[in-house]
Design an enzyme around this catalytic site. Structure first.
Site, short mmCIF file in Angstrom:
data_model
loop_
_atom_site.label_atom_id
_atom_site.label_comp_id
_atom_site.label_asym_id
_atom_site.label_seq_id
_atom_site.Cartn_x
_atom_site.Cartn_y
_atom_site.Cartn_z
N ASP A 1 -4.59 4.40 -4.16
CA ASP A 1 -4.64 3.61 -5.41
C ASP A 1 -4.64 4.54 -6.62
O ASP A 1 -3.92 4.32 -7.60
CB ASP A 1 -5.85 2.65 -5.43
CG ASP A 1 -7.09 3.22 -4.78
OD1 ASP A 1 -7.03 4.33 -4.23
OD2 ASP A 1 -8.14 2.56 -4.82
N ASP B 1 6.29 3.34 2.14
CA ASP B 1 7.26 2.32 1.76
C ASP B 1 7.05 1.92 0.30
O ASP B 1 7.98 1.88 -0.51
CB ASP B 1 7.08 1.11 2.69
CG ASP B 1 8.21 0.10 2.55
OD1 ASP B 1 9.22 0.43 1.92
OD2 ASP B 1 8.07 -1.02 3.09
N TYR C 1 3.36 -0.92 10.41
CA TYR C 1 4.75 -1.27 10.66
C TYR C 1 5.15 -1.07 12.12
O TYR C 1 6.32 -1.18 12.47
CB TYR C 1 5.68 -0.43 9.78
CG TYR C 1 5.70 -0.83 8.32
CD1 TYR C 1 4.69 -1.59 7.76
CD2 TYR C 1 6.76 -0.44 7.51
CE1 TYR C 1 4.71 -1.93 6.43
CE2 TYR C 1 6.79 -0.78 6.17
CZ TYR C 1 5.76 -1.53 5.63
OH TYR C 1 5.80 -1.87 4.31
N LYS D 1 -6.03 6.40 2.43
CA LYS D 1 -7.18 5.62 1.97
C LYS D 1 -8.32 5.93 2.95
O LYS D 1 -8.90 5.03 3.58
CB LYS D 1 -6.79 4.13 1.96
CG LYS D 1 -7.82 3.23 1.34
CD LYS D 1 -7.77 3.20 -0.16
CE LYS D 1 -8.88 2.33 -0.72
NZ LYS D 1 -9.00 2.39 -2.18
#
Ligand code: NAD
Length: 363
Positions: free
Chosen positions: A225, A249, A124, A191
């Protein structure tokens, strides 16, 4: 002495939910000298920009602000007024408590999660190269040279910077928040197994920061995940989550959904010594001026503001009144009724009146 606080009513439903919030906050007995400023569509007419310098200056000076949602006008050069405010004031932590209130319809009960999202970098950061441009071609060539990997010529490129500096301060923020608010654990979400130099760095720095809080606060990490699945299956196992910008987000909306959705999702954007409180929802233009929408998300953002000011008793009083009104289910807006066309639903200002009456009754 009265607190000096910047109030930005905003666009669309903003002025209605802001007025309801202002009245409910004042009903706790706190003295506030409101500095009312504008941003968004409403600012363009008078200032020619959706984000006048005067508004930023007021927040810088008062160091505390509460804001209704603003619409981002198309074609003004701003991606988003909200993102620009956060950037200009370096409000690096986005805080989103997601809590169940009895009476709010949700598949889940007893949700009590706090999402701490890094606000300034990651995908972002706004560093992007459009497919087919000279810049995209140049960056693709450079990356191929440096990484010895191939990128398709017809690719667009977004850059994902994650720094030690920004990670340290956001993870520290999460721990300090957890301790101050007597939470039980901080979970870092990433991740790192795939993106070793960005998410891997986020994890490594999180672990380093966590060492300083050993014995004071529990710490663990989860791959994003897996985190999504766990939050859906056993949200009670989690408490304060700290995440880079993009995952933050997405997960904050997931958690808001678990707790009952936009109508009750409060938030804050916080930097060093400066804070801006605002609901998660937008300006819902189709309801503007109809005295129809739910003011709770912004009122609960006001509760967060009172806690930030150290006004715990007043915050408790306001939050209890809100919880009671929702639980009773009588003086609530259409979205909190079992049927959205329930004729007994009240308007924004009448719901605020009921909350104020409840506060008065608790004295
Ligand atoms: P939105 O949140 O404004 O509206 C989506 C739908 O959610 C509405 O149509 C309404 O059905 C419902 N809703 C929202 N708030 C509600 C409330 N308080 N009570 C009851 N129902 C409510 O999202 P959008 O339509 O995607 O965005 C509209 C505008 O808001 C855009 O210009 C966008 O840029 C802006 N926006 C601003 C902020 C902010 O200021 N923080 C956040 C998100 C979007």
């Amino acid at each position: 002495m009265a607190y000096k606080i910047t109030l930005i009513p905003g666009d669309g439903i903003g002025p209605e939910v802001s007025e309801a919030t202002k009245r409910c906050i004042e009903a706790t007995g706190i003295e506030i000298d409101w500095d009312i400023e504008i941003a968004g569509e409403s600012a363009i007419k008078d200032y020619g920009t959706p984000l006048p310098e005067q508004t930023l200056e007021s927040i810088r000076k008062n160091k505390i602000a509460i804001k209704g949602p603003v619409s981002t006008p198309v074609g003004t050069g701003f991606r988003s007024v909200n993102v620009e405010i956060r950037k200009q004031l370096d409000l690096y932590a986005c805080l989103r408590p997601c809590k169940s209130y009895e009476g709010v319809r949700s598949y889940y009960k007893n949700i009590d999660l706090v999402v701490v999202r890094e606000n300034t970098e990651d995908l972002y950061a706004g560093i992007e190269f459009k497919k087919g441009t000279k810049e995209a071609e140049a960056i693709i060539k450079k990356i191929e040279e440096l990484s010895k990997s191939k990128i398709r010529k017809d690719s667009g490129i977004s850059i994902k910077p994650i720094s030690v500096t920004a990670t340290e301060r956001i993870v520290k923020f999460a721990f300090e928040y957890a301790i101050k608010n007597k939470r039980r654990k901080v979970t870092a979400v990433h991740k790192a197994n795939i993106m070793k130099h960005t998410d891997g760095l986020f994890l490594e720095v999180s672990r380093e920061v966590a060492k300083k809080y050993a014995g004071k606060m529990e710490f663990e990490d989860r791959i994003v995940d897996n985190m999504c699945m766990q939050l859906v299956q056993k949200p009670q196992d989690y408490d304060v989550l700290v995440l880079p910008n993009l995952y933050g987000d997405i997960i904050s909306d997931l958690c808001a959904g678990l707790a009952g959705g936009l109508g009750v999702a409060a938030g804050a954007n916080i930097g060093d010594g400066i804070a801006l409180f605002e609901a998660t929802h937008g300006s819902a233009p189709k309801y503007a001026g109809k005295n129809k929408v739910n003011p709770i998300a912004m009122i609960l953002s006001g509760v967060l503001m009172l806690r930030y000011l150290g006004e715990e008793k007043r915050a408790d009083k306001l939050e209890r009144a809100v919880a009671d009104i929702i639980k009773e289910g009588k003086f609530v807006t259409y979205d909190l009724k079992a049927k959205r066309d329930d004729p007994t639903a009240v308007g924004t200002s009448e719901m605020a009146d009921a909350i104020i009456k409840k506060i008065a009754g608790s004295r």
